[in-house]
Motif scaffolding. Sequence first.
Motif, PDB file in Angstrom:
ATOM      1  N   SER A 145      40.354  34.421  35.784  1.00  0.00           N
ATOM      2  CA  SER A 145      40.214  35.880  35.734  1.00  0.00           C
ATOM      3  C   SER A 145      39.015  36.322  34.905  1.00  0.00           C
ATOM      4  CB  SER A 145      41.479  36.517  35.169  1.00  0.00           C
ATOM      5  OG  SER A 145      42.549  36.335  36.061  1.00  0.00           O
ATOM      6  N   ILE A 149      41.547  37.964  40.269  1.00  0.00           N
ATOM      7  CA  ILE A 149      42.615  37.355  41.076  1.00  0.00           C
ATOM      8  C   ILE A 149      43.956  37.792  40.498  1.00  0.00           C
ATOM      9  CG2 ILE A 149      41.284  35.329  41.772  1.00  0.00           C
ATOM     10  CD1 ILE A 149      42.854  33.767  39.656  1.00  0.00           C
ATOM     11  N   SER A 150      44.998  37.566  41.281  1.00  0.00           N
ATOM     12  CA  SER A 150      46.353  37.841  40.798  1.00  0.00           C
ATOM     13  C   SER A 150      47.068  36.508  40.599  1.00  0.00           C
ATOM     14  CB  SER A 150      47.108  38.711  41.804  1.00  0.00           C
ATOM     15  OG  SER A 150      47.465  37.953  42.932  1.00  0.00           O
ATOM     16  N   ASP A 197      49.600  35.433  41.955  1.00  0.00           N
ATOM     17  CA  ASP A 197      50.079  34.896  43.234  1.00  0.00           C
ATOM     18  C   ASP A 197      48.998  34.125  43.987  1.00  0.00           C
ATOM     19  OD1 ASP A 197      52.554  36.043  42.770  1.00  0.00           O
ATOM     20  OD2 ASP A 197      52.016  37.905  43.790  1.00  0.00           O
ATOM     21  N   ASP A 198      47.742  34.237  43.536  1.00  0.00           N
ATOM     22  CA  ASP A 198      46.639  33.550  44.204  1.00  0.00           C
ATOM     23  C   ASP A 198      46.525  32.085  43.791  1.00  0.00           C
ATOM     24  OD1 ASP A 198      45.957  35.877  45.521  1.00  0.00           O
ATOM     25  OD2 ASP A 198      44.477  36.476  44.025  1.00  0.00           O
ATOM     26  N   LYS A 255      48.682  28.491  43.137  1.00  0.00           N
ATOM     27  CA  LYS A 255      49.920  27.721  43.299  1.00  0.00           C
ATOM     28  C   LYS A 255      49.719  26.351  42.660  1.00  0.00           C
ATOM     29  CE  LYS A 255      51.706  30.806  46.127  1.00  0.00           C
ATOM     30  NZ  LYS A 255      51.869  32.037  45.459  1.00  0.00           N
ATOM     31  N   ILE A 263      43.984  27.399  44.836  1.00  0.00           N
ATOM     32  CA  ILE A 263      43.464  28.665  44.317  1.00  0.00           C
ATOM     33  C   ILE A 263      42.849  29.429  45.489  1.00  0.00           C
ATOM     34  CG2 ILE A 263      41.867  29.752  42.730  1.00  0.00           C
ATOM     35  CD1 ILE A 263      41.955  27.099  41.115  1.00  0.00           C
ATOM     36  N   GLU A 264      43.374  30.613  45.726  1.00  0.00           N
ATOM     37  CA  GLU A 264      42.848  31.457  46.793  1.00  0.00           C
ATOM     38  C   GLU A 264      41.921  32.484  46.155  1.00  0.00           C
ATOM     39  OE1 GLU A 264      44.532  34.651  50.006  1.00  0.00           O
ATOM     40  OE2 GLU A 264      45.772  32.907  49.543  1.00  0.00           O
ATOM     41  N   LEU A 265      40.637  32.365  46.496  1.00  0.00           N
ATOM     42  CA  LEU A 265      39.642  33.279  45.955  1.00  0.00           C
ATOM     43  C   LEU A 265      39.377  34.403  46.938  1.00  0.00           C
ATOM     44  CD1 LEU A 265      37.115  30.670  44.532  1.00  0.00           C
ATOM     45  CD2 LEU A 265      38.762  32.029  43.255  1.00  0.00           C
ATOM     46  N   PRO A 266      39.002  35.571  46.431  1.00  0.00           N
ATOM     47  CA  PRO A 266      38.679  36.680  47.330  1.00  0.00           C
ATOM     48  C   PRO A 266      37.471  36.355  48.207  1.00  0.00           C
ATOM     49  CG  PRO A 266      38.704  37.392  45.023  1.00  0.00           C
ATOM     50  CD  PRO A 266      38.888  35.926  45.034  1.00  0.00           C
TER      51      PRO A 266
END
Length: 86
Positions: free
Chosen positions: A52, A57-58, A60-61, A63, A79-82
């Motif tokens: 961050s 990111i949040s 939830d992004d 796991k 990690i899911e990035l925008p």
Amino acid sequence: MSFLSFLLGEKKKSASVAKERLQIILAHERSGRGVRADYLPDLQKDLVAVISKYVQISPDDIKVSLEKQDNLEVLEVKIELPDGVK
């Protein structure tokens, strides 16, 4: 490595510091009482805090999971990035 950087030391990049910390955590947990995944929520919070600083990111992004495959323990971090982040 230049002589000056040898004397003064080099500033480590945050990714290498995070990797070293993660290796220490895993080594500590493995030396303990077998496989314990109770540190995973804290690890996830730490990862969110560090990422961050650079990208919005949040929680939830990210796991984090630990799986046992034969004689190996596999720590998986997704990690899911925008969009648009490199």
